[in-house]
Motif scaffolding. Structure first.
Motif, PDB file in Angstrom:
ATOM      1  N   GLN A  10      45.349  85.017  42.430  1.00  0.00           N
ATOM      2  CA  GLN A  10      46.594  84.260  42.325  1.00  0.00           C
ATOM      3  C   GLN A  10      46.575  83.470  41.019  1.00  0.00           C
ATOM      4  N   GLY A  11      47.595  83.649  40.228  1.00  0.00           N
ATOM      5  CA  GLY A  11      47.716  82.890  38.993  1.00  0.00           C
ATOM      6  C   GLY A  11      46.569  83.101  38.025  1.00  0.00           C
ATOM      7  N   GLY A  12      46.035  84.294  37.975  1.00  0.00           N
ATOM      8  CA  GLY A  12      44.939  84.575  37.056  1.00  0.00           C
ATOM      9  C   GLY A  12      43.576  84.127  37.543  1.00  0.00           C
ATOM     10  N   VAL A  13      43.523  83.639  38.777  1.00  0.00           N
ATOM     11  CA  VAL A  13      42.262  83.166  39.363  1.00  0.00           C
ATOM     12  C   VAL A  13      41.866  84.064  40.521  1.00  0.00           C
ATOM     13  N   ILE A 197      43.792  73.924  39.020  1.00  0.00           N
ATOM     14  CA  ILE A 197      43.339  75.283  38.729  1.00  0.00           C
ATOM     15  C   ILE A 197      44.420  76.290  39.112  1.00  0.00           C
ATOM     16  N   LEU A 198      45.077  76.061  40.245  1.00  0.00           N
ATOM     17  CA  LEU A 198      46.129  76.958  40.702  1.00  0.00           C
ATOM     18  C   LEU A 198      47.309  76.969  39.738  1.00  0.00           C
ATOM     19  N   ASP A 199      47.638  75.814  39.173  1.00  0.00           N
ATOM     20  CA  ASP A 199      48.821  75.692  38.318  1.00  0.00           C
ATOM     21  C   ASP A 199      48.562  76.058  36.855  1.00  0.00           C
ATOM     22  N   ALA A 200      47.292  76.154  36.472  1.00  0.00           N
ATOM     23  CA  ALA A 200      46.956  76.355  35.059  1.00  0.00           C
ATOM     24  C   ALA A 200      47.253  77.785  34.608  1.00  0.00           C
ATOM     25  N   ASP A 201      47.498  77.925  33.325  1.00  0.00           N
ATOM     26  CA  ASP A 201      47.659  79.241  32.705  1.00  0.00           C
ATOM     27  C   ASP A 201      46.365  79.548  31.942  1.00  0.00           C
ATOM     28  N   PHE A 202      45.526  80.384  32.550  1.00  0.00           N
ATOM     29  CA  PHE A 202      44.225  80.687  31.969  1.00  0.00           C
ATOM     30  C   PHE A 202      44.239  81.956  31.122  1.00  0.00           C
ATOM     31  N   SER A 203      45.404  82.449  30.784  1.00  0.00           N
ATOM     32  CA  SER A 203      45.489  83.726  30.072  1.00  0.00           C
ATOM     33  C   SER A 203      44.907  83.658  28.661  1.00  0.00           C
ATOM     34  N   ALA A 204      44.811  82.443  28.112  1.00  0.00           N
ATOM     35  CA  ALA A 204      44.185  82.271  26.798  1.00  0.00           C
ATOM     36  C   ALA A 204      43.289  81.041  26.838  1.00  0.00           C
ATOM     37  N   GLY A 205      42.039  81.197  26.420  1.00  0.00           N
ATOM     38  CA  GLY A 205      41.122  80.059  26.378  1.00  0.00           C
ATOM     39  C   GLY A 205      40.807  79.507  27.750  1.00  0.00           C
ATOM     40  N   LEU A 209      40.297  75.452  28.715  1.00  0.00           N
ATOM     41  CA  LEU A 209      41.235  74.767  29.595  1.00  0.00           C
ATOM     42  C   LEU A 209      40.534  74.253  30.845  1.00  0.00           C
ATOM     43  N   LEU A 210      39.642  75.047  31.381  1.00  0.00           N
ATOM     44  CA  LEU A 210      38.888  74.604  32.556  1.00  0.00           C
ATOM     45  C   LEU A 210      38.048  73.374  32.220  1.00  0.00           C
ATOM     46  N   GLY A 211      37.496  73.355  31.021  1.00  0.00           N
ATOM     47  CA  GLY A 211      36.731  72.198  30.591  1.00  0.00           C
ATOM     48  C   GLY A 211      37.575  70.938  30.523  1.00  0.00           C
ATOM     49  N   VAL A 212      38.801  71.078  30.061  1.00  0.00           N
ATOM     50  CA  VAL A 212      39.717  69.932  29.984  1.00  0.00           C
ATOM     51  C   VAL A 212      40.045  69.415  31.388  1.00  0.00           C
ATOM     52  N   ILE A 213      40.326  70.340  32.301  1.00  0.00           N
ATOM     53  CA  ILE A 213      40.654  69.954  33.679  1.00  0.00           C
ATOM     54  C   ILE A 213      39.478  69.215  34.311  1.00  0.00           C
TER      55      ILE A 213
END
Length: 353
Positions: A10-13, A197-205, A209-213
């Motif tokens: 779901q959502g790239g996860v 994590i569910l709402d994030a767009d992980f398609s790039a970097g 982005l996970l580090g920022v969260i």
């Protein structure tokens, strides 16, 4: 298929949710098969950028280990079922270790044995105040497997040797202070972390982005509650002889050290020596797979050992906590007794296909 572990994208996860609450999500063979299949599929899936593993909402624990009762029952017969479980579990551990994308384990609750294998080899390990980590296998005559030979000797100093031999428990932020977890946050913020994590767009970097969260939610890791004992841990648990370690602890003027010595004396003497050899050999392994082949050799034989059969009886089945170890003393366990667990298996060596 099994409903004891749930997977979805779901959502790239890619989500892995442990769902065996009556057993504190302890692993069995079907669960390992589902997780390993998902990891192999998601490794090269362009629609999966991050993997997250947790346990079902509203249930206790993260993962309390493996199906110990099954292992004992199998060990009392031909051991085949136990060995099949170890093989799949260890392949799963290796897949986590080699996973090329961010892998987030939320260790919110009991994280022991197999649960450690599900989390500690991943890139992001989140502990909370409810996390309870341990590798307690020497107390049941097994050994700290699922990659314990790899990660334990790579902790600070002799911290991993202490954890492997005594089965000592770490709670809350201490799990992160030890390096077992990478981040610490209050459990009340876990839903917030999952939502972000569910709402994030992980398609790039994805990793950035996970580090920022995680930085926005996790707390500074305080000094470990065991920090004052680091010097004693490093001095007492060095070397290759468990007898010397007990003697050093007994000779210390530390009440804590005396308690550790007494604790070691309650563990399976044979298993303490096997675990020590495992940690020392694991430190010299050049690859994770090499370590897991070593652990498979140990597990192949350990499930049929008298101490494992007796340890599970005393601690888990009858709960009298009075195992009759054989041999009964560290001093009576020979080098040959230990060596046999590490001998090659020939055609039965662990493969990672």
């Amino acid at each position: 298929m099994t409903d004891t572990v749930l997977t979805r994208i779901q959502g790239g996860v890619g989500y892995i949710t442990l769902n065996r609450p009556k057993a504190l999500h302890a692993l069995n063979l079907p669960m390992c098969e589902v997780i390993l299949t998902a990891l192999r599929e998601w490794r090269d899936d362009p629609d999966v950028h991050v993997v997250m593993i947790d346990h079902a909402d509203g249930t206790r624990g993260f993962c309390a280990g493996g199906d110990i009762a099954m292992l004992r029952e199998s060990g009392m017969s031909d051991g085949r079922e136990a060995r099949a479980f170890f093989a799949e579990e260890y392949r799963m551990n290796a897949a986590i270790k080699a996973f090329p994308k961010p892998y987030v384990a939320i260790m919110d609750g009991v994280t022991m044995g197999g649960g450690v294998g599900l989390s500690v080899h991943g890139s992001y390990r989140i502990a909370t105040e409810r996390t309870l980590f341990a590798m307690p296998e020497t107390g049941i005559g097994l050994f700290p497997d699922v990659g314990g030979g790899w990660f334990l000797p790579r902790l600070r100093g002799e911290l991993g040797t202490w954890l492997a031999l005594t089965g000592a428990r770490l709670k809350g932020s201490d799990v992160a202070a030890a390096g077992v977890a990478t981040h610490f946050l209050p459990s009340e913020l876990v839903p917030n972390l999952k939502a972000q994590i569910l709402d994030a767009d992980f398609s790039a970097g994805a990793a950035e982005l996970l580090g920022v969260i995680l930085k926005s939610l996790t707390h500074t890791i305080p000094a470990a509650s065991y920090a004052e004992h680091h010097a004693l841990i490093d001095s007492a648990f060095r070397g290759d002889r468990a007898e010397d370690m007990v003697a050093a602890l007994e000779a210390s003027d530390s009440d804590w050290g005396q308690k550790q010595a007494a604790l070691l004396r309650t563990k399976s003497p044979e298993t303490v020596k096997v675990a020590l050899r495992q940690v020392r050999e694991g430190a010299r392994c050049e690859t994770f797979e090499e370590n897991m082949r070593m652990e498979y050799r140990i597990g192949w034989r350990k499930v049929q050992s008298p101490d494992f059969i007796e340890g599970v009886r005393a601690v888990i089945i009858d709960k009298d906590n009075a195992p009759a170890w054989s041999p009964a003393r560290l001093e009576d366990v020979s080098d040959a007794d230990v060596d046999r667990y590490f001998a090659p298996l020939g055609a039965d060596e662990l493969s990672f296909d």
